[in-house]
Design an enzyme around this catalytic site. Structure first.
Site, short mmCIF file in Angstrom:
data_model
loop_
_atom_site.label_atom_id
_atom_site.label_comp_id
_atom_site.label_asym_id
_atom_site.label_seq_id
_atom_site.Cartn_x
_atom_site.Cartn_y
_atom_site.Cartn_z
N TYR A 146 0.81 -1.07 -0.13
CA TYR A 146 -0.08 -0.04 -0.06
C TYR A 146 0.81 1.16 0.04
O TYR A 146 1.75 1.49 0.81
CB TYR A 146 -0.90 0.02 1.24
CG TYR A 146 -2.38 -0.15 0.76
CD1 TYR A 146 -2.86 0.77 0.02
CD2 TYR A 146 -3.03 -1.22 1.24
CE1 TYR A 146 -4.33 0.77 -0.53
CE2 TYR A 146 -4.48 -1.37 0.74
CZ TYR A 146 -4.96 -0.18 -0.05
OH TYR A 146 -6.38 -0.38 -0.43
N GLU A 201 -0.60 4.72 -0.62
CA GLU A 201 -1.21 6.10 -0.89
C GLU A 201 -0.59 7.25 -0.72
O GLU A 201 0.26 7.07 0.31
CB GLU A 201 -2.49 6.00 -0.08
CG GLU A 201 -3.61 5.05 -0.47
CD GLU A 201 -4.62 4.88 0.51
OE1 GLU A 201 -4.53 4.84 1.70
OE2 GLU A 201 -5.79 4.77 0.04
N ASP A 244 -5.23 13.90 -25.39
CA ASP A 244 -5.45 12.60 -25.12
C ASP A 244 -4.59 11.75 -26.15
O ASP A 244 -5.18 11.49 -27.10
CB ASP A 244 -7.16 12.30 -25.13
CG ASP A 244 -7.11 10.57 -24.74
OD1 ASP A 244 -5.98 10.05 -24.73
OD2 ASP A 244 -8.28 10.36 -24.41
N THR A 283 -2.68 6.27 -22.67
CA THR A 283 -2.62 5.06 -22.07
C THR A 283 -1.22 4.12 -22.07
O THR A 283 -0.37 4.58 -23.26
CB THR A 283 -3.76 3.99 -22.56
OG1 THR A 283 -3.51 4.07 -23.82
CG2 THR A 283 -5.11 4.34 -22.34
N LYS A 312 -1.10 0.56 -25.63
CA LYS A 312 -1.53 0.72 -27.16
C LYS A 312 -0.13 0.65 -27.77
O LYS A 312 0.68 -0.48 -27.69
CB LYS A 312 -2.47 1.85 -27.30
CG LYS A 312 -3.81 1.59 -26.67
CD LYS A 312 -4.80 2.61 -27.25
CE LYS A 312 -6.10 2.50 -26.33
NZ LYS A 312 -6.24 3.26 -24.91
N ARG A 323 -1.32 -2.62 -19.24
CA ARG A 323 -2.62 -1.89 -19.30
C ARG A 323 -2.69 -0.71 -18.07
O ARG A 323 -2.91 -1.03 -17.06
CB ARG A 323 -3.79 -2.71 -19.05
CG ARG A 323 -5.12 -2.53 -19.12
CD ARG A 323 -5.90 -3.62 -19.34
NE ARG A 323 -5.52 -4.26 -20.56
CZ ARG A 323 -6.09 -3.93 -21.87
NH1 ARG A 323 -6.80 -2.80 -22.19
NH2 ARG A 323 -5.40 -4.56 -23.21
N1 DSN Z 1 -11.10 0.89 -25.86
C1 DSN Z 1 -10.03 1.71 -26.31
C2 DSN Z 1 -9.93 1.72 -27.92
O1 DSN Z 1 -10.17 0.58 -28.43
O2 DSN Z 1 -9.71 2.51 -28.67
C3 DSN Z 1 -10.13 3.24 -26.05
O3 DSN Z 1 -10.37 3.24 -24.66
#
Ligand code: DSN
Length: 434
Positions: free
Chosen positions: A52, A54, A204, A230, A233, A239
């Site tokens: 933990y 925090e 974003d 994110t 990707k 993730r």
């Molecule tokens: N679910 C993602 C995508 O496939 O683009 C975006 O959050």
């Protein structure tokens, strides 16, 4: 005797081994997916999950964080250095949390925000009526010009419309970024418009973070006030999510993520993010990012030569949006997705600009090249995949033809497997030694 009860959870591991087999024996063309490295997988399953922590490094609400602090500081330093950012918050559990954290940092409830229409490439957290973002803030949408047309400049972000809406609505924040937009998103015109109307600017970069890190897309860092992304990707990490910010927003961002939105950070995932940032700073990653884009271009050209219309006429990034309407007016995105999955090509249906079908059915397909590029596929394989896709969609009623195509897909998958050896057994290190 092992000290751990249920360490041999064969019921669960036999399920996971099926997922390893699925990833190894089919082709992954979902634009938001990738294959994480063995290092990233190992760190994501490390003992840091037990801790933990925090708060933030040196300001924790629990004891015993000496080691965790080093991990999180390293992740912050690597994120800042990779993107040239003044501040990095590496705690968001996901891209959705990164976006909500950025909104909490920059906005008051009820403030007006401008973002891209979901049915033209935006994201749920950019003000979809079913998402908390639209319940807390007043979203107004911008979109692309000339939906469905094949003219020069069609289906690209319409900056004239964006400027006009911004002047009329006076948003507090303008959001750039998309999940289904195949072109470069240049941050500069967004900044200019934001400055003209006195708005803040958030980018974003969830889909293109790896392309930015690899130097093949323009970086919004230093131009946008806040950049969210994110890590799983094109960036090819675990993730998760990250917020980068100009120094003046650093404190607000940190407060928004903790204690505003989240509790204890996932330090095992933060360690895996730190590894991914290191991997993405290597020269080979720049070559990888270049290949992802070249592969998307090759796949798009080959599909277009075989009669499929690409939204905006092509791609500059890792993804393609295919408009199925002219190819076969009866064929929905849902049917196309299911047909391709049946022969081992995994992708997702997607609305296209001006789509008359619902988001559940759609008239489009979204295909991305980040994952299979990780496995070493190149232009020749992209042409082969395009050929298989078009033949499968044309012959979708013929089981014998689909069977033949499925065989071609499994031959390709065998040559470009992501995971082998120990990882091929359970998708995790050390499981069989428990
Ligand atoms: N679910 C993602 C995508 O496939 O683009 C975006 O959050």
């Amino acid at each position: 005797m092992s000290r751990w009860p249920d360490s041999n959870d064969s019921e669960l591991f036999s399920i996971i081994s099926k997922e390893v087999a699925r990833q190894n024996t089919s082709l992954q063309f979902i634009a938001s997916e990738n294959f994480a490295s063995p290092t990233v997988l190992a760190l994501a399953s490390s003992v840091l999950t037990n801790k933990y922590s925090e708060g933030y490094p040196s300001k924790r609400y629990y004891g015993g964080n000496q080691v965790v602090d080093q991990v999180e500081v390293l992740a912050q330093e690597r994120a800042r250095s990779l993107f040239g950012a003044q501040h990095a918050n590496v705690q968001p559990h996901s891209g959705a949390n990164a976006n909500m954290g950025a909104y909490l940092a920059l906005l008051e409830p009820g403030d007006t925000v401008m973002a891209m229409r979901l049915d033209q490439g935006g994201h749920l957290t950019h003000g979809s009526p079913v998402n908390a973002s639209s319940k807390m803030y007043r979203f107004v949408a911008y979109g692309v010009r000339d939906a469905g047309k094949s003219t020069e400049g069609a289906e690209r972000i319409d900056f004239d419309e964006l400027r006009a809406i911004a002047k009329a609505e006076r948003p507090k924040l303008i959001v750039a970024g998309a999940t289904a937009y195949p072109r470069i998103i240049d941050p500069k015109p967004f900044r200019e418009i934001a400055d003209e109307v006195g708005a803040l600017f958030m980018f974003d970069a969830a889909h293109v973070a790896g392309l930015i890190a690899g130097g093949v897309h323009p970086s919004p860092v230093g131009i946008a006030d806040v950049v969210t992304f994110t890590t799983h990707k094109t960036l090819r990490g675990p993730r998760s999510g990250v917020i980068l910010a100009k120094q003046e927003y650093a404190q607000a961002v940190d407060k928004a993520i903790f204690p505003g939105l989240q509790g204890g950070p996932l330090e095992h995932i933060i360690a895996a993010k730190a590894a991914a940032f290191r991997e993405a700073s290597a020269p080979e990653f720049a070559s990888y990012a270049q290949s992802v884009v070249e592969n998307a271009r090759s796949l798009g050209l080959a599909l277009a030569e075989r009669g499929l219309r690409l939204v905006s006429g092509g791609t500059d990034n890792h993804l393609l949006l295919v408009d199925l309407r002219d190819f076969d007016s009866e064929l929905t995105g849902k049917q196309a997705q299911e047909t391709l999955e049946a022969i081992g090509i995994v992708c997702n249906r997607n609305q296209i600009p001006g789509d008359e079908r619902s988001a559940f059915v759609t008239s489009g397909l979204r295909l991305g090249t980040a994952a299979e590029t990780t496995c070493g596929m190149g232009k020749d394989e992209m042409t082969q995949v395009a050929d298989i896709i078009v033949r499968a969609l044309k012959e979708r009623g013929r089981a014998d033809e689909l069977e033949k195509l499925g065989k071609l897909v499994s031959d390709l998958a065998r040559m470009f497997q992501p995971y082998s050896g120990e990882l091929a057994k359970f998708g995790a290190f050390g499981i069989d030694s428990l």
